[in-house]
Design an enzyme around this catalytic site. Sequence first.
Site, short mmCIF file in Angstrom:
data_model
loop_
_atom_site.label_atom_id
_atom_site.label_comp_id
_atom_site.label_asym_id
_atom_site.label_seq_id
_atom_site.Cartn_x
_atom_site.Cartn_y
_atom_site.Cartn_z
N GLY A 101 41.73 37.64 91.27
CA GLY A 101 41.16 36.70 90.30
C GLY A 101 41.99 35.47 90.00
O GLY A 101 41.56 34.58 89.27
N HIS B 142 41.54 44.42 95.35
CA HIS B 142 41.08 43.78 96.58
C HIS B 142 40.10 42.64 96.26
O HIS B 142 39.14 42.40 97.00
CB HIS B 142 40.42 44.83 97.49
CG HIS B 142 40.65 44.61 98.96
ND1 HIS B 142 41.56 45.31 99.70
CD2 HIS B 142 40.07 43.75 99.85
CE1 HIS B 142 41.52 44.91 100.96
NE2 HIS B 142 40.63 43.96 101.08
N LYS C 55 49.71 48.48 97.97
CA LYS C 55 48.72 47.53 97.43
C LYS C 55 47.42 48.26 97.12
O LYS C 55 46.92 49.03 97.95
CB LYS C 55 48.47 46.43 98.46
CG LYS C 55 47.42 45.40 98.07
CD LYS C 55 47.44 44.21 99.04
CE LYS C 55 46.46 43.13 98.68
NZ LYS C 55 45.11 43.39 99.19
N THR D 200 48.19 48.64 102.34
CA THR D 200 46.97 48.55 101.54
C THR D 200 46.26 49.90 101.52
O THR D 200 45.87 50.43 102.56
CB THR D 200 46.05 47.46 102.11
OG1 THR D 200 46.75 46.22 102.02
CG2 THR D 200 44.76 47.36 101.32
N TYR E 83 47.24 47.98 107.56
CA TYR E 83 46.09 48.87 107.41
C TYR E 83 46.46 50.08 108.25
O TYR E 83 46.58 49.98 109.47
CB TYR E 83 44.82 48.21 107.94
CG TYR E 83 44.12 47.32 106.93
CD1 TYR E 83 43.92 47.75 105.62
CD2 TYR E 83 43.64 46.07 107.29
CE1 TYR E 83 43.26 46.94 104.70
CE2 TYR E 83 42.99 45.26 106.38
CZ TYR E 83 42.79 45.71 105.09
OH TYR E 83 42.14 44.92 104.19
N ARG F 270 29.34 46.24 100.97
CA ARG F 270 29.41 44.79 100.72
C ARG F 270 28.11 44.14 101.20
O ARG F 270 27.98 43.79 102.38
CB ARG F 270 30.60 44.17 101.46
CG ARG F 270 31.95 44.65 100.97
CD ARG F 270 33.08 43.90 101.68
NE ARG F 270 34.37 44.47 101.35
CZ ARG F 270 35.49 44.18 102.00
NH1 ARG F 270 35.47 43.32 103.02
NH2 ARG F 270 36.64 44.73 101.65
N GLN G 220 51.38 43.24 106.29
CA GLN G 220 50.46 44.16 105.59
C GLN G 220 49.86 45.15 106.57
O GLN G 220 49.17 44.75 107.51
CB GLN G 220 49.35 43.39 104.88
CG GLN G 220 48.34 44.30 104.18
CD GLN G 220 47.06 44.46 104.96
OE1 GLN G 220 46.58 43.49 105.54
NE2 GLN G 220 46.51 45.67 105.01
N SER H 163 48.05 40.03 107.58
CA SER H 163 47.22 41.24 107.69
C SER H 163 47.26 41.84 109.09
O SER H 163 47.31 41.13 110.09
CB SER H 163 45.77 40.88 107.35
OG SER H 163 44.90 41.95 107.63
#
Length: 380
Positions: free
Chosen positions: A309, A276, A252, A169, A143, A178, A141, A119
Amino acid sequence: NEIYLNGLGDALPALPTDLTRLEELAGAKLSAQAHGYVAGSAGSEATARANRAAFDRWRIVPRMLRDVADRDLSVEVLGTAMPSPVLLAPVGVQSILHPDGELATARAAAAAGVTQIVSTAASYEIEKVAEAAGDGPRWYQLYWPKDRELAASFLARAKAAGYSALVVTLDTFTLAWRPRDLDQAYLPFLRGIGVANYYTDPVFQRAVGGPVTEENRDAALLHWVANFGNPSLTWDDLAWLRERWDGPIALKGIQHPDDARKAVDAGMDGVIVSNHGGRQVDGAIASLDALPAVADAVKGRAAVLFDSGIRTGSDVVKALALGADAVLIGRAYAYGLALGGEAGVRHVLRCLQADLELNMALSGLTRPSEIDLDVLVRDR
Ligand code: FNR
């Protein structure tokens, strides 16, 4: 076999082999803030629950007498050879979970030949993670920050450090609602940890007036928050990215077949069907339920990866049957890292791959390429 046979000598595994139990154990070990960071999801966490529940609505139909003695789980995705169709999802600020953070994950992944996706928000610089990975396969990855120059700097650094593919992403240009993080003052918590790839980047440092020290730490954190993501991005911006990265690119956070088609039209090489891990849009479609239509739309034209998941071997079989070429695991290995550092991540990888191999063989399957919709029925 090794784990069963070790049991003869009373040598039981240090961590449970049922990976669904790791969350509970990590909860007992981590601080409430750290556990909230990894286990938490958006809003009521309905999407996170839906992600898991979706797997239960599909059932594998085992086939017999198919000679499954010779098994090979290897695949190639976006030019990277993999021992099994399982990758490590990008998980940011891993030093919240274990002091060795992404370095421990890199060592465990490299030892298994598993691809680690590192990341932008890693707690160690991507150059250091690459060093820990050695020859291990690694993807970067992104951002995509507001500042284009910073984005270009990230891409150049990733290329120089040997990251072979780029994952962009799209679903997290800002952190979602959150509650677990909101209630536990996540940002002040992050202040003590830092996001090394930003703080050590020359473009970022120029913007905050020099290296990040104790004195300008809060200013750096605020600059990071302001620059972290760009809500104005559109499909047209992908041309800029395509020009600056000559390796494969996967997007993503894709959940709609039209977005998957747009990705292909924009010259992207892959899509990652992901919500995510339920951490962004509360009430969103279960990622597994989004997979078949996306796969239908672009299979054969782009690599189709899946996450959100995955906890067991049967989950992997189901995702492959519904159209994925490979899957990413996030929390499953994050909990392994929290509980046992490098050894914990190794444990998770070995368990998941063994579980997958056994599940396939006992279902009459020897290769990922044999897994298609015929393997499944809808549970009634
Ligand atoms: C994530 N995820 C994530 N994704 C990403 O693109 N960049 C990142 O930095 C992070 N950070 C992150 C931290 C933590 C603690 C979690 C749990 C997740 C999302 C991740 O890549 C993946 O999509 C999900 O974790 C998949 O769902 P499961 O496997 O956790 O159910």
